[in-house]
Design a protein around this motif. Sequence first.
Motif, short mmCIF file in Angstrom:
data_model
loop_
_atom_site.label_atom_id
_atom_site.label_comp_id
_atom_site.label_asym_id
_atom_site.label_seq_id
_atom_site.Cartn_x
_atom_site.Cartn_y
_atom_site.Cartn_z
N ARG A 37 5.18 -0.20 -7.59
CA ARG A 37 4.22 -1.19 -8.06
C ARG A 37 3.44 -1.62 -7.00
N ALA A 38 2.88 -0.76 -6.50
CA ALA A 38 1.90 -1.12 -5.20
C ALA A 38 0.71 -1.89 -5.84
N ARG A 39 0.19 -2.58 -4.65
CA ARG A 39 -1.13 -3.30 -4.94
C ARG A 39 -2.42 -2.07 -4.88
N VAL A 40 -2.05 -1.32 -3.59
CA VAL A 40 -3.04 -0.24 -3.48
C VAL A 40 -2.54 1.08 -3.38
N VAL A 41 -2.84 1.98 -3.99
CA VAL A 41 -2.33 3.49 -4.31
C VAL A 41 -3.28 4.43 -3.82
N LEU A 42 -2.94 5.31 -2.75
CA LEU A 42 -3.98 6.29 -2.27
C LEU A 42 -3.32 7.57 -2.34
N VAL A 43 -4.03 8.47 -3.27
CA VAL A 43 -3.51 9.81 -3.52
C VAL A 43 -4.54 11.05 -3.18
N ASP A 44 -3.85 11.75 -2.77
CA ASP A 44 -4.67 13.05 -2.50
C ASP A 44 -4.51 14.16 -3.19
N GLU A 45 -5.46 14.51 -4.11
CA GLU A 45 -5.34 15.45 -4.98
C GLU A 45 -4.21 15.36 -5.95
N PRO A 46 -4.18 14.45 -6.84
CA PRO A 46 -3.04 13.98 -7.64
C PRO A 46 -2.29 14.93 -8.39
N ALA A 47 -3.13 15.89 -9.08
CA ALA A 47 -2.91 16.70 -10.28
C ALA A 47 -2.72 18.12 -9.74
N GLN A 48 -2.66 18.38 -8.37
CA GLN A 48 -2.71 19.78 -7.79
C GLN A 48 -1.26 20.39 -8.21
N GLY A 49 -1.62 21.74 -8.97
CA GLY A 49 -0.48 22.36 -9.43
C GLY A 49 0.23 22.03 -10.75
N MET A 50 -0.62 20.92 -11.41
CA MET A 50 -0.24 20.59 -12.74
C MET A 50 -0.80 21.38 -13.86
N SER A 51 -0.37 21.34 -14.84
CA SER A 51 -1.01 22.00 -16.20
C SER A 51 -2.02 21.12 -16.56
N PRO A 52 -3.30 21.57 -17.26
CA PRO A 52 -4.34 20.67 -17.81
C PRO A 52 -3.85 19.36 -18.56
N LEU A 93 0.81 -1.11 -0.05
CA LEU A 93 0.14 0.07 -0.20
C LEU A 93 0.93 1.25 0.12
N VAL A 94 0.44 2.33 -0.88
CA VAL A 94 1.16 3.54 -0.84
C VAL A 94 0.26 4.67 -0.74
N LEU A 95 0.78 5.56 0.06
CA LEU A 95 -0.22 6.60 0.34
C LEU A 95 0.71 7.75 -0.23
N VAL A 96 0.07 8.80 -0.93
CA VAL A 96 0.60 9.98 -1.58
C VAL A 96 -0.24 11.02 -1.00
N PRO A 97 0.27 11.67 0.17
CA PRO A 97 -0.09 12.82 0.91
C PRO A 97 -0.35 14.02 -0.01
N GLU A 98 -1.35 14.77 0.24
CA GLU A 98 -1.27 16.29 -0.47
C GLU A 98 -0.09 17.02 -0.13
N ARG A 99 0.44 17.12 0.90
CA ARG A 99 1.72 17.77 1.32
C ARG A 99 2.66 16.98 1.92
N ARG A 100 4.08 17.39 1.73
CA ARG A 100 5.24 16.71 2.12
C ARG A 100 5.42 14.96 1.75
N ALA A 101 5.04 15.12 0.25
CA ALA A 101 5.06 13.90 -0.26
C ALA A 101 6.40 13.36 -0.75
N VAL A 102 7.38 14.45 -0.74
CA VAL A 102 8.65 13.94 -1.00
C VAL A 102 9.68 14.52 -0.14
N PHE A 103 10.95 13.87 -0.42
CA PHE A 103 12.06 14.14 0.51
C PHE A 103 12.78 15.58 0.08
N GLY A 104 12.35 16.62 0.76
CA GLY A 104 12.83 17.91 -0.06
C GLY A 104 14.52 18.15 -0.03
#
Length: 221
Positions: A147-162, A83-94
């Motif tokens: 290659r997770a079995r479950v992917v949870l993403v909070d607002e995946p396209a935030q800040g992206m171009s259309p 299971l992978v969770l991609v939160p809205e904030r702090r999702a990368v190691f800055g």
Amino acid sequence: MTARTAVSLRHARVRYGPLEALHGVTLTAPGPGLTVLLGRNGSGRTTVLRALAGTVPLADGSVVWDGTDVTRVPAYERARRGLVLVPERRAVFGSLTVRENLDLAAATPDPALDAYPELAPLLPRRAGTLSGGEQRMLALSRALLARARVVLVDEPAQGMSPTVAARTYELLATLDACVVVAEQRLPPALHSRTAIVYELRRGAVVFSGEAAELRHRREKR
């Protein structure tokens, strides 16, 4: 993934101190496939993702994964199981570079760079210096590499171009995984796709069905 998988909340209640954020929420996200959680800020959609991931405890109810109750399974163990969770904030190691972030997920970054070629010239940059949209691409790339079995993403396209946002949803919709995303509104890229939608309001589910059904319901209002 050789077999179907699913994650569910059953009569889930979550409290933050004296406030109850989820009021007996029941929902199921099957996979492979895409499930969308819709709702305004404060609706409970982010809390649903956290409950599924195990990063917030349930006050009542249960989390079920592939027919097994995992309510008491800690978040790190759910991650080990795929299971992978991609939160809205702090999702990368800055403090790490883009390449170092990708190296933590897989031996080669090639699949991530195929998905997001925009990251290639940014590989030597520290992740904390990227724009919001670039950080979302990096965070999602790490999830793709896992290659997770479950992917949870909070607002995946935030800040992206259309254009990049549409590509992102194409990637998520075609993953061989159970994918659950949280959004304030149904993304345009999903209007023509088959996706399960749950709309939340004040911590309760007020609609469940397919995206086309939700659009038809709103058009009739």
